[in-house]
Design an enzyme around this catalytic site. Structure first.
Site, short mmCIF file in Angstrom:
data_model
loop_
_atom_site.label_atom_id
_atom_site.label_comp_id
_atom_site.label_asym_id
_atom_site.label_seq_id
_atom_site.Cartn_x
_atom_site.Cartn_y
_atom_site.Cartn_z
N CYS A 1 105.14 84.39 16.15
CA CYS A 1 105.78 83.90 15.01
C CYS A 1 104.74 82.80 14.35
CB CYS A 1 106.79 82.92 15.73
SG CYS A 1 107.59 81.88 14.40
N CYS B 1 106.79 84.95 11.69
CA CYS B 1 107.58 84.03 10.69
C CYS B 1 106.65 83.50 9.73
CB CYS B 1 108.32 83.10 11.43
SG CYS B 1 108.82 83.68 13.18
N LYS C 1 104.21 85.06 7.21
CA LYS C 1 104.94 85.73 6.44
C LYS C 1 105.66 85.03 5.35
CE LYS C 1 109.23 86.13 7.32
NZ LYS C 1 110.09 86.99 8.11
N TYR D 1 113.62 94.60 8.48
CA TYR D 1 113.55 93.29 7.89
C TYR D 1 112.05 93.05 7.72
CZ TYR D 1 112.05 90.13 11.75
OH TYR D 1 111.58 89.57 12.64
N GLU E 1 110.44 93.00 3.82
CA GLU E 1 109.78 91.73 3.58
C GLU E 1 108.33 92.01 2.96
OE1 GLU E 1 111.91 88.57 6.29
OE2 GLU E 1 110.33 89.19 7.19
N HIS F 1 128.15 71.03 -7.20
CA HIS F 1 128.18 71.60 -8.39
C HIS F 1 126.70 70.78 -9.10
CE1 HIS F 1 129.58 73.81 -11.93
NE2 HIS F 1 129.12 72.67 -12.57
N GLU G 1 127.84 76.79 -3.95
CA GLU G 1 129.47 76.24 -4.12
C GLU G 1 130.47 77.62 -4.22
OE1 GLU G 1 130.51 74.33 -7.56
OE2 GLU G 1 128.95 75.08 -8.69
#
Ligand code: FAD
Length: 456
Positions: free
Chosen positions: A44, A49, A52, A180, A184, A438, A443
């Site tokens: 990682c 992770c 990356k 993935y 990526e 908002h 939302e």
């Protein structure tokens, strides 16, 4: 051979799971050592992770510069330059900083760090070089390693490991794979101006994700110029003066400057000596454990990628925490694998938690599907042709939200909060009664009123 050392626990592998287990166990008063052969922090921190995500930020910054134009900033194209070597050097400096943090964290907790390759001599002895260390318990947390398919020219194909240290960026690249990591990296390369082709043997990439998300993401990637070629695989790679010739299974040939494969990872158990100890393995080559991470040999447990559960850092961390409690705490607790949220840091991001529509239908639920597709507000002025998709999968009978899926800016950030609601069993009515923030994209998750079709 030299001095015998006595530990309560030796953890093999200082990655996500191993470091968590070692640190927590030492903090509970256990005498703990961790053996690491490559880098503190594991995959990682060093080749997963973290670097990356830094590359994703780097790649996306180019778009931000373009998008600024619509907001009144003038940035003449000829003055915009990208320096790959600087990005890699800055990333390397950050990783070194993190390696130092990991070292201090372990040392401050009282963990002994042993550098080298570990082998298990027996259920109570770990060998590193010519040293033998005796221990009451061993945990294998050695992670996983990329697999490059056996095709002619395999030696020219890079894995994600090497991509983090590329000396220079090529003009064109082929990324092979549909998971993935492939998606990526295709996004990172394309964002940095590399002409990128993604080859995947199946009909559509990102197997296991919601079908709408997969189709939508394919469109978004194509808009960004990634050449997606499904039902296509690499048959061979030839090294030529100008780069590489890639022979594709559909009979075509691609000339490119780089070939990367992200076609899968295997459990990293090389040289551990697991066979001679009689540790059972699964058919997929992972260490077989029960739900308490117990292997077939008493006093040996295993956690993380090496046991074949979801290959995600928070999963390895969670397993480390649970195992530490079981070994040196109150002995209670189990890892809960339900509703694990996850993100794909492609551009735009994917965020997902809970059941996909396909999984929910297969499980027999009668469903209401809510879907919203829109242009994110930022792109009203930037002019970028990027759209966002949000989707809720709701059980019609109980009104419970079974899954939330999204493609759009900050999907990973947004999904983390949704994961709490879904894990807590929130209903659609509770989503509806939640006041939105908002103006945000998020939302939309609390304002989708009408299902796309009658419940079915
Ligand atoms: P690792 O972190 O791999 O650690 C294992 C350690 O054991 C390594 O440091 C290794 O050197 C050491 N070791 C192995 N054998 C021995 C031995 N014999 N002796 C001593 N030491 C040994 N996960 C996410 O959650 N989010 C992401 O965005 C994400 N992105 C990723 C991107 C890429 C390109 C990759 C490859 C992975 C990514 N992951 C991501 C997955 C994540 O990195 C892993 O799931 C996680 O690191 C697994 O932790 P682990 O403790 O099982 O193993």
């Amino acid at each position: 051979m030299s001095d015998q050392q006595e530990f309560d626990l030796i953890v093999i592998g200082a990655g996500s799971g191993g470091v968590r287990l070692a640190r927590m166990s030492a903090e509970k008063g256990a005498r703990v050592a961790v053996v690491e052969s490559r880098y503190l922090g594991g995959t990682c921190v060093n080749v997963g992770c973290v670097p990356k995500k830094l590359f994703v930020y780097g790649s996306h910054a180019g778009e931000d510069i373009e998008d600024a134009e619509g907001y009144g900033w003038s940035l003449p194209k000829e003055q915009v330059r990208f320096d790959w070597a600087r990005l890699v050097a800055n990333k390397n400096a950050e990783i070194e900083r993190l390696n130092g943090i990991y070292r201090r964290m372990l040392e401050n907790a009282g963990v002994t760090i042993i550098e080298g390759n570990a082998t298990l001599a027996d259920a109570g002895t770990v060998v590193v070089g010519d040293q033998h260390y005796s221990t009451g318990h061993i945990t294998v947390a050695t992670g996983s390693w990329p697999v490059i398919p056996d095709v002619p020219g395999k030696e020219y194909i890079l894995s994600s490991n090497e991509m983090f240290y590329l000396p220079q960026l090529p003009r064109q690249a082929v990324v092979w794979g549909g998971g993935y990591i492939a998606v990526e990296f295709a996004g990172i390369l394309a964002g940095l101006g590399v002409e990128t082709t993604l080859l995947y043997r199946g009909d559509l990439f990102l197997r296991g994700f919601d079908g709408d998300i997969r189709r939508f993401m394919a469109e978004e990637m194509q808009k960004r110029g990634v050449n997606l070629r499904f039902n296509a695989s690499i048959e061979s790679v030839e090294n030529v003066d100008t780069g590489y010739h890639v022979q594709v299974s559909d009979g075509s040939r691609i000339v490119t400057g780089l070939v990367m494969a992200a076609t899968g990872r295997r459990a990293l158990v090389d040289g551990l000596g697991l066979e001679s100890l009689g540790i059972d393995m699964t058919e997929s080559g992972h260490i077989s454990t029960d739900r308490h991470f117990q292997t077939s040999v008493p006093a040996i447990t295993a956690i993380g990628d090496v046991i074949g559960t979801s290959q995600l850092t928070p999963v390895a961390l969670g397993q480390g925490t649970v195992l530490s409690r079981r070994l040196f705490g109150d002995g209670q607790g189990e890892m809960d694998y339900n509703s694990i949220p996850t993100a794909v840091f492609c551009q735009p991001n994917i965020g997902t938690v809970g059941l996909t529509e396909e999984e929910a239908r297969k499980a027999g639920h009668r469903l209401r599907i809510y879907r919203s597709e829109f242009k994110p507000m930022k792109h009203t002025l930037s002019g970028r042709d990027e759209r966002a998709l949000m989707k809720l999968v709701v059980d019609d009978r109980s009104d419970r939200v079974l899954g939330a899926h999204m493609v759009g800016p900050d999907a990973g950030e947004i999904t983390q909060g949704l994961a709490i609601a879904i894990k807590a069993g929130a209903t659609k009515a509770q989503f509806d009664s939640t006041v939105g923030i908002h103006p945000t994209s998020a939302e939309e998750f609390v304002t989708m009123r009408e299902p796309v079709s009658p419940p079915s």
